[in-house]
Design an enzyme around this catalytic site. Structure first.
Site, PDB file in Angstrom:
ATOM      1  N   ARG A  62      94.845  55.756  72.283  1.00  0.00           N
ATOM      2  CA  ARG A  62      95.543  54.794  71.208  1.00  0.00           C
ATOM      3  C   ARG A  62      96.917  55.485  70.660  1.00  0.00           C
ATOM      4  NH1 ARG A  62      93.284  51.573  65.811  1.00  0.00           N
ATOM      5  NH2 ARG A  62      92.594  50.140  67.884  1.00  0.00           N
ATOM      6  N   HIS A 108      96.821  45.384  73.520  1.00  0.00           N
ATOM      7  CA  HIS A 108      95.395  45.737  72.968  1.00  0.00           C
ATOM      8  C   HIS A 108      94.429  45.268  73.959  1.00  0.00           C
ATOM      9  CE1 HIS A 108      92.461  47.530  70.363  1.00  0.00           C
ATOM     10  NE2 HIS A 108      92.523  46.764  69.511  1.00  0.00           N
ATOM     11  N   GLN A 124      90.476  44.736  73.142  1.00  0.00           N
ATOM     12  CA  GLN A 124      90.148  43.884  72.080  1.00  0.00           C
ATOM     13  C   GLN A 124      89.763  42.457  72.558  1.00  0.00           C
ATOM     14  OE1 GLN A 124      90.086  44.405  68.444  1.00  0.00           O
ATOM     15  NE2 GLN A 124      89.335  42.215  68.599  1.00  0.00           N
ATOM     16  N   ASP A 139      95.636  37.989  62.852  1.00  0.00           N
ATOM     17  CA  ASP A 139      95.916  39.278  62.799  1.00  0.00           C
ATOM     18  C   ASP A 139      96.585  39.737  61.488  1.00  0.00           C
ATOM     19  OD1 ASP A 139      95.939  42.180  63.385  1.00  0.00           O
ATOM     20  OD2 ASP A 139      97.169  41.767  65.259  1.00  0.00           O
ATOM     21  N   ARG A 150      83.281  44.466  70.477  1.00  0.00           N
ATOM     22  CA  ARG A 150      83.894  45.581  71.017  1.00  0.00           C
ATOM     23  C   ARG A 150      83.103  46.789  71.622  1.00  0.00           C
ATOM     24  NH1 ARG A 150      88.479  46.844  68.493  1.00  0.00           N
ATOM     25  NH2 ARG A 150      89.057  47.752  70.680  1.00  0.00           N
TER      26      ARG A 150
END
Ligand code: CP
Ligand code: NVA
Length: 331
Positions: A108, A135, A138, A232, A318
């Site tokens: 990350r 991402h 996700q 988000d 996740r």
């Protein structure tokens, strides 16, 4: 030919076909069922992975750790301050070292080119746990959650992202929706839209899969009859504090409110990758409330806490989806 992702990197969803994404989603569902039933699945015993984080994380880190442990693997976590990478050692050299120790590497960080450089030099699968641009892990959790709520029949349904549609999550959602034949709408100010080239690419992919990709500043146009409303944060990790004032000004009209949810299809769900500023119970939330008088940001607390909100199922997913990615690429 059966789908195999053995030895592949997982850097962005544009690199994966519709069939490969669907395969990962099925695998994730199987792992979720096994976990629920208490069926052990230590299929990768003897392997080890390393998690390299240049930004903070709760879900992604824990999903990789628990997923790896469930698969029987050993895990090393390197936090943003504790490896030599970047300061004393290049990404290329770090990759060549870690590739000798580990069977897979999660990263990350900031630029997508960094995770690509890691992948080009590691000699083992590299998984993108978030960059400024993408991402991808996700998205699998988001789509699995959508599938669970629409009886695994998501083709032709409409998915609306509201807010900073230029960010990593929105861009990745646009890709996954177009790959899976889901209509995607980016709803926000024109200043916060994905780049035109990506929109065009996704529109072409969506057309092949019988769906559409649209951008609009009109909330009514975006959400009327929609099936998923997604939000988000307005400012992503790595962005400077100075952008808050402008973002609040531009994005406040795009907060997901009860009125927004009321315009969507009655079966609509609310999703958010989390963490979310739906109240002031965080240091940043409290600071923004003090500086700008805004107590709920991208989503109203009542929506976040409503029955339509599936954000904690999504967070759990996740783990199942990341487990699927590790299993598919390492076995
Ligand atoms: N959604 C997500 O990536 O959460 P974390 O930042 O906690 O990993
Ligand atoms: N867009 C957000 C996503 C966090 C999971 C960020 O990059 O900070």
């Amino acid at each position: 030919m059966p789908t195999s992702l053995s030895g592949r990197h997982f850097l962005r969803l544009l690199d994966f076909s519709t069939e490969e994404i669907e395969y990962l989603l099925k695998l994730a569902k199987n792992f979720k069922d096994m976990k629920r039933a208490g069926v052990p699945h230590r299929y990768l015993e003897g392997k080890n992975i390393v998690l390299l984080f240049q930004k903070t994380s709760t879900r992604t880190r824990c999903a990789f750790e628990v997923g790896a442990m469930d698969l029987g693997m050993g895990v090393t976590y390197l936090d943003p301050g504790s490896s030599q990478m970047g300061k004393k050692e290049s990404i290329e050299d770090t990759a060549r070292v870690l590739g000798r120790f580990y069977d897979g590497i999660e990263f990350r960080g900031f630029a997508q080119t960094d995770v690509e450089e890691l992948a080009n030099n590691a000699g083992v699968p590299v998984w993108n746990g978030l960059t400024t641009e993408w991402h991808p892990t996700q998205m699998l959790a988001d789509i699995l959650t959508m599938q669970e709520n629409f009886n695994y029949d998501i083709k032709g349904k409409t998915f609306v992202f509201m807010g900073d549609a230029a960010n990593n999550v929105a861009r990745s959602l646009m890709v996954v929706c177009s790959k899976l034949g889901v209509n995607f709408v980016a709803c926000g100010p024109k200043e916060n839209m994905p780049d035109a080239e990506l929109i065009e690419t996704c529109q072409a992919i969506a057309a092949e899969n019988g769906s559409t990709v649209k951008t609009t500043e009109s909330i009514d146009e975006a959400v009327t009859g929609a099936h998923v409303i997604y939000a988000d944060v307005w400012v992503s990790m790595g962005e400077p504090d100075e952008v808050w004032a402008e973002r609040i000004r531009l994005l406040e009209p795009y907060r997901v409110t009860e009125a927004v949810m009321a315009k969507a299809d009655p079966s609509a769900i609310f999703l958010h990758c989390l963490p979310s500023f739906h109240d002031t119970n965080t240091t940043i939330g409290a600071d923004i409330a003090e500086r700008f008088g805004v107590t709920e940001m991208e989503v109203e607390d009542t929506v976040f806490e409503s029955k339509q909100s599936k954000v904690f199922d999504e967070a759990e997913n996740r783990m199942h989806t990341i487990k699927a990615v590790m299993y598919a690429t390492l076995s």
